[in-house]
Motif scaffolding. Structure first.
Motif, short mmCIF file in Angstrom:
data_model
loop_
_atom_site.label_atom_id
_atom_site.label_comp_id
_atom_site.label_asym_id
_atom_site.label_seq_id
_atom_site.Cartn_x
_atom_site.Cartn_y
_atom_site.Cartn_z
N ARG A 1 0.83 -1.20 0.00
CA ARG A 1 0.00 0.00 0.00
C ARG A 1 0.87 1.25 0.00
O ARG A 1 0.64 2.19 -0.76
CB ARG A 1 -0.92 -0.01 1.22
N LEU B 1 1.76 6.58 -6.86
CA LEU B 1 0.68 7.48 -7.28
C LEU B 1 1.09 8.94 -7.10
O LEU B 1 0.88 9.76 -8.00
CB LEU B 1 -0.59 7.21 -6.46
N PRO C 1 -4.03 6.39 -11.98
CA PRO C 1 -4.88 6.37 -10.79
C PRO C 1 -5.60 5.03 -10.66
O PRO C 1 -6.31 4.60 -11.57
CB PRO C 1 -5.88 7.50 -11.05
N VAL C 2 -5.35 4.37 -9.57
CA VAL C 2 -5.99 3.09 -9.29
C VAL C 2 -6.47 3.12 -7.84
O VAL C 2 -5.93 3.84 -7.02
CB VAL C 2 -5.02 1.89 -9.48
N PRO C 3 -7.49 2.33 -7.52
CA PRO C 3 -7.89 2.23 -6.11
C PRO C 3 -6.78 1.53 -5.33
O PRO C 3 -6.48 0.35 -5.58
CB PRO C 3 -9.17 1.41 -6.14
N VAL C 4 -6.16 2.25 -4.42
CA VAL C 4 -4.97 1.74 -3.73
C VAL C 4 -5.26 0.45 -2.98
O VAL C 4 -4.51 -0.53 -3.10
CB VAL C 4 -4.38 2.81 -2.78
N GLU C 5 -6.32 0.42 -2.19
CA GLU C 5 -6.58 -0.76 -1.35
C GLU C 5 -6.83 -2.01 -2.20
O GLU C 5 -6.26 -3.07 -1.94
CB GLU C 5 -7.76 -0.50 -0.41
N ALA C 6 -7.68 -1.88 -3.20
CA ALA C 6 -7.97 -3.04 -4.06
C ALA C 6 -6.72 -3.50 -4.79
O ALA C 6 -6.45 -4.70 -4.91
CB ALA C 6 -9.08 -2.70 -5.05
N THR C 7 -5.93 -2.55 -5.27
CA THR C 7 -4.70 -2.89 -6.00
C THR C 7 -3.69 -3.57 -5.08
O THR C 7 -3.07 -4.56 -5.46
CB THR C 7 -4.10 -1.64 -6.66
N GLN D 1 -4.39 -5.33 -2.41
CA GLN D 1 -4.89 -6.67 -2.13
C GLN D 1 -4.63 -7.62 -3.31
O GLN D 1 -4.22 -8.77 -3.11
CB GLN D 1 -6.39 -6.61 -1.81
#
Length: 196
Positions: free
Chosen positions: A137, A144, A151-157, A159
């Motif tokens: 994370r 980022l 831009p990506v969703p940090v938490e989902a990426t 995981q």
């Protein structure tokens, strides 16, 4: 001649706890959780049964402590690895450091096979969230901020990448080719870069 300094109760307690965790790690790796008895643990640690239960209410609590310790050790090895200047290269290097850390005998079995079976998926995910996934994370947030990844969703990426590295660790523990897994993981991370 100076007399040896007597250890305090907290020092003795810390030493006993560390001995129990170290002995339990060896026993759980050698025999698995189910085949390791508390008398085996007490004997291996060189402590009394009372000392075991003073520190850990049950065998599962001791196993939990072993998993916490192993997971923290993995995160420490990732953080100690040299970090390149490029955020993408740093993510790749962190992933390789994870695989190196997981190569310690028994670690893959403990963290990726036995821990979910004994502690449950939710608890293992919480432990990982404080350690290995946390490092991922942090790497993603840095990448980022530098504009090195789209831009990506940090938490989902974090995981998803964590799951990919776990899968690679399991494959390497089975003796599969490290080069192939590293190439695939590198391609996934490099694919996060924004289009040129």
């Amino acid at each position: 001649m100076l007399a040896a300094k007597r250890r305090t109760n907290p020092e003795r307690s810390t030493t006993t706890r560390a001995a129990l965790i170290a002995a339990a790690r060896e026993a759980f790796v050698a025999h698995g959780y189910a085949n390791t008895s508390t008398p085996d643990l007490v004997k291996a640690a060189g402590v009394t049964r009372g000392a075991l239960y003073h520190h850990f209410v049950e065998k599962q609590a001791l196993f939990h402590a072993v998993i916490e310790s192993e997971s923290a050790a993995v995160a420490a090895e990732i953080e100690a690895a040299p970090s390149p200047d490029s955020p993408i290269a740093a993510l790749i290097a962190g992933g390789e450091a994870y695989l190196d850390a997981m190569a310690m005998p028994g670690r893959t079995r403990l963290l990726l096979i036995d821990a979910p079976a004994v502690l449950g998926r939710a608890e293992v995910d919480a432990i990982d969230d404080r350690n290995g996934v946390r490092t991922l994370r942090e790497g993603l947030v840095a990448a980022l901020a530098a504009g090195a990844i789209r831009p990506v969703p940090v938490e989902a990426t974090a995981q998803l990448l964590g799951a990919a590295y776990d899968r690679a660790a399991l494959a390497l523990a089975r003796g599969e080719d490290r080069t192939d897994w590293l190439a695939a993981l590198r391609a996934i991370i490099e694919g996060l870069a924004p289009p040129r």
